[in-house]
Design an enzyme around this catalytic site. Structure first.
Site, mmCIF file in Angstrom:
data_model
loop_
_atom_site.group_PDB
_atom_site.id
_atom_site.type_symbol
_atom_site.label_atom_id
_atom_site.label_comp_id
_atom_site.label_asym_id
_atom_site.label_seq_id
_atom_site.Cartn_x
_atom_site.Cartn_y
_atom_site.Cartn_z
ATOM 1 N N GLU A 331 0.793 -1.256 -0.170
ATOM 2 C CA GLU A 331 -0.097 -0.011 0.106
ATOM 3 C C GLU A 331 0.782 1.336 0.040
ATOM 4 O O GLU A 331 1.469 1.426 1.030
ATOM 5 C CB GLU A 331 -1.048 -0.043 1.164
ATOM 6 N N LYS A 334 0.770 4.119 2.881
ATOM 7 C CA LYS A 334 1.320 3.870 4.279
ATOM 8 C C LYS A 334 2.750 4.181 4.532
ATOM 9 O O LYS A 334 3.326 4.881 3.720
ATOM 10 C CB LYS A 334 1.227 2.438 4.659
ATOM 11 N N GLU A 342 6.638 -0.078 5.956
ATOM 12 C CA GLU A 342 5.361 -0.241 5.970
ATOM 13 C C GLU A 342 4.653 -0.243 4.733
ATOM 14 O O GLU A 342 3.608 -0.768 4.491
ATOM 15 C CB GLU A 342 4.541 1.048 6.700
#
Ligand SMILES: *[C@@H]1O[C@H](CO)[C@@H](O)[C@H](O)[C@H]1NC(C)=O
Ligand SMILES: *[C@@H]1O[C@H](CO)[C@@H](O)[C@H](O)[C@H]1NC(C)=O
Ligand SMILES: *[C@@H]1O[C@H](CO)[C@@H](O)[C@H](O)[C@H]1NC(C)=O
Length: 563
Positions: A331, A334, A342
């Site tokens: 993602e 993030k 992350e």
């Protein structure tokens, strides 16, 4: 939680031993959407189906996603966002509206089975701590009102640092600021409503943030490893996830007592496949551990373990567990930059290519050995079904030579004793795999070594009192200095009593003998030791046998980090 035990009884004696997988846990994924380049929900729904993924968690109650998951059979966990928590806690009609609009409106086509009320509230919104259980209660009441309380369970994801003193696991307890005020009523609510505790347990972060030298990479990844011992329980841990889960079970016991236990799911876990530590984490030992190879190892170990039915832990060997991998996609919204670890938790890139190989449909064997367990015959089913189980086991690889007339385990010559012997041999030969100790209900698994199963090879080494204290002491010193485990006979430990030289020497001799695989000549001790073939009784101290005691490192004192 997958209660699926009853099926086989219906089949009865005609098709008795179709082996089936009753105890396996279920694996899901977290479908996070903090990104601007993800495929549309319809494509995602197809991706889940193509990969045999049967459970998914989303972080809201998004209608587009819920519609896309309709008629797929995929179980869906939805979430009341933290922003709505205060209103849901305050006003039952707000809870009812939420459940109507985000759950009832999509059932039964979309198989919503869980509502998470808030997300890691203790971490992200501690101001709402005291609203949490009232909000869960209101959501549950709304489900009751709509007739959905059996189909849909209410829980709330808890970040692991709600548990403090988590290493060694037996010292685990919930943090003082939430234990009595929130966790206790929450656990009671979960028990009462047949729901489960939802923990976000990331061995990755515990490894990353460790005190240097305390956690090995294999232990964190769930690869085979020599294990760590919790010195107060003497339980050996081969996986950090187990240690963290047991810390959670011990924490529950401290609030509810040791018999009440709430089923626990790992609702967020995963391993970063790349990137670097952000400033916040820079310099931690484990920053280099984010890699495709490690993420692949961790997640495949988890998938294989859970789907093969190895969901128990050393402290709770018969516990059931589901787990959801974080996350479906890498993602890009993030963390703090393109390189942040992350952003690299995905099983897939946003273009739907797998980051590495994994397989939810054909899991491999569990990488971590299942807890020691035995299979015993169930007297209640009657002689005919015991005989059928006995015949099946002996005809399918069980070693039944030990129960033939004249052999060591022929006595006691009862159908029950022989059936236990045979079904256990079959079960052990099958690697204690899920479903291999059922025999149409004629047998069941136990986690304490059963006295009734005869071991044709069992033997122990005990001390001879006649040789006198001096020779016993010399032999005792020698054994303890040459690899016997003499921890249990130290003051305060489990086999200190009876505090006699002959008892302590027996413990040490036997440990040495078992650790040397009962090799001939390893129970001599210059005439001070004797091999015996019946379990010796020494007060309440049980002399170990069969399992060779492992050499392990003690766990250090502290708390595993959660983020
Ligand atoms: C998908 O994206 C990854 C990462 O950017 C890339 O390595 C891979 O080649 C892409 N796959 C396809 C089929 O485009
Ligand atoms: C007993 O020992 C023999 C020979 O080492 C071995 O083949 C057999 O599997 C053992 N049986 C059990 C039940 O451990
Ligand atoms: C851990 O704590 C226990 C109990 O407080 C103590 O006896 C032990 O020495 C500690 N171990 C280490 C490695 O600090």
């Amino acid at each position: 939680m997958a209660p699926a035990r009853l099926l086989i009884f219906v089949l009865g004696a005609a098709l008795p031993f179709l082996l089936f997988h009753a105890e396996a846990g279920e694996m899901g994924v977290n479908y996070g959407r903090v990104a601007d380049d993800l495929p549309d929900p319809a494509a995602v729904s197809q991706l889940l189906k193509d990969n045999g993924i049967t459970m998914v968690r989303i972080y809201n109650g998004d209608a587009g996603v819920l519609n896309a998951l309709a008629n797929t059979g995929i179980k869906v966990s939805v979430m009341v966002p933290n922003e709505d928590l205060a209103d849901v806690a305050r006003d039952p009609s707000v809870a009812l509206d939420w459940v109507r609009n985000h759950v009832a409106a999509f059932l039964p086509a979309t198989k919503i089975n869980v509502i998470s009320v808030g997300n890691e509230v203790f971490e992200s919104r501690p101001d709402l701590n005291l609203q949490l259980v009232p909000a869960m209660t209101n959501v549950h009441s709304a489900l009751v009102q709509l007739g959905l309380a059996d189909a849909v369970k209410v829980t709330t994801p808890v970040a692991f640092n709600a548990v403090t003193d988590s290493s060694p696991p037996s010292s685990g307890r919930f943090r003082d600021d939430i234990a009595q005020s929130v966790m206790k009523p929450m656990l009671e609510f979960l028990l009462l409503t047949g729901s489960f505790l939802s923990m976000n347990i990331y061995p990755f972060f515990a490894y990353l943030n460790q005190i240097p030298g305390t956690i090995s990479l294999d232990f964190a990844l769930g690869n085979p490893n020599s294990g760590f011992t919790d010195e107060s329980t003497r339980l050996v841990y081969h996986s950090l996830l187990d240690a963290q889960l047991d810390a959670t079970y011990y924490a529950q016991e401290k609030l509810l007592g040791s018999n009440a236990i709430v089923p626990t799911s790992d609702t967020e876990c995963g391993w970063s496949n790349g990137g670097k530590c952000s400033l916040r984490l820079e310099g931690r030992v484990g920053c280099g551990a984010a890699s495709i190879a490690n993420a692949q190892a961790y997640n495949n170990n988890l998938i294989n373990r859970i789907l093969s039915g190895n969901t128990g832990t050393p402290h709770r060997p018969d516990a059931d567990m589901d787990a959801y991998i974080f996350a479906l996609f890498n993602e890009n919204g993030k963390g703090s930059g393109p390189d942040d670890i992350e952003r690299h938790f995905g099983l897939f890139y946003p273009n739907m290519t797998k980051v590495y190989e994994f397989d939810f449909q054909h899991p491999g064997p569990s990488p971590v050995p299942p807890a020691a367990s035995w299979c015993v015959a169930n007297a209640a089913v009657g002689e005919d079904r015991l005989q059928a189980a006995l015949d099946f086991a002996c005809g399918h690889g069980a070693d039944c030579s030990g129960i033939q007339p004249g052999a060591v385990c022929f006595e006691p010559n009862t159908r029950l004793a022989h059936a236990s012997y045979a079904v256990n041999s079959y079960y052990q030969n099958q690697g204690r795999a899920s479903g291999t100790c059922d025999f149409a209900g004629a047998a069941f698994v136990v986690f304490q070594e059963p006295a009734e199963i005869c071991d044709p090879n069992a033997s122990w080494c005990v001390a001879n009192a006649e040789v006198g204290d001096d020779r016993l002491q010399a032999a005792l010193d020698w054994a303890c200095g040459h690899g016997a485990d003499c921890g249990p006979i130290q003051p305060g430990a489990s086999c200190f009593e009876p505090n006699t030289r002959v008892a302590h020497a027996s413990y040490a001799f036997n440990s040495y003998y078992q650790r040397n695989h009962r090799a001939s000549g390893t129970c001599d001790f210059a005439g001070a030791g004797t091999v015996v073939f019946k379990a010796p009784k020494i007060g309440n101290c049980v002399l170990p046998w069969r399992a060779v005691i492992e050499e392990t490192t003690s766990m250090s004192n502290g708390s595993y980090a959660s983020i």
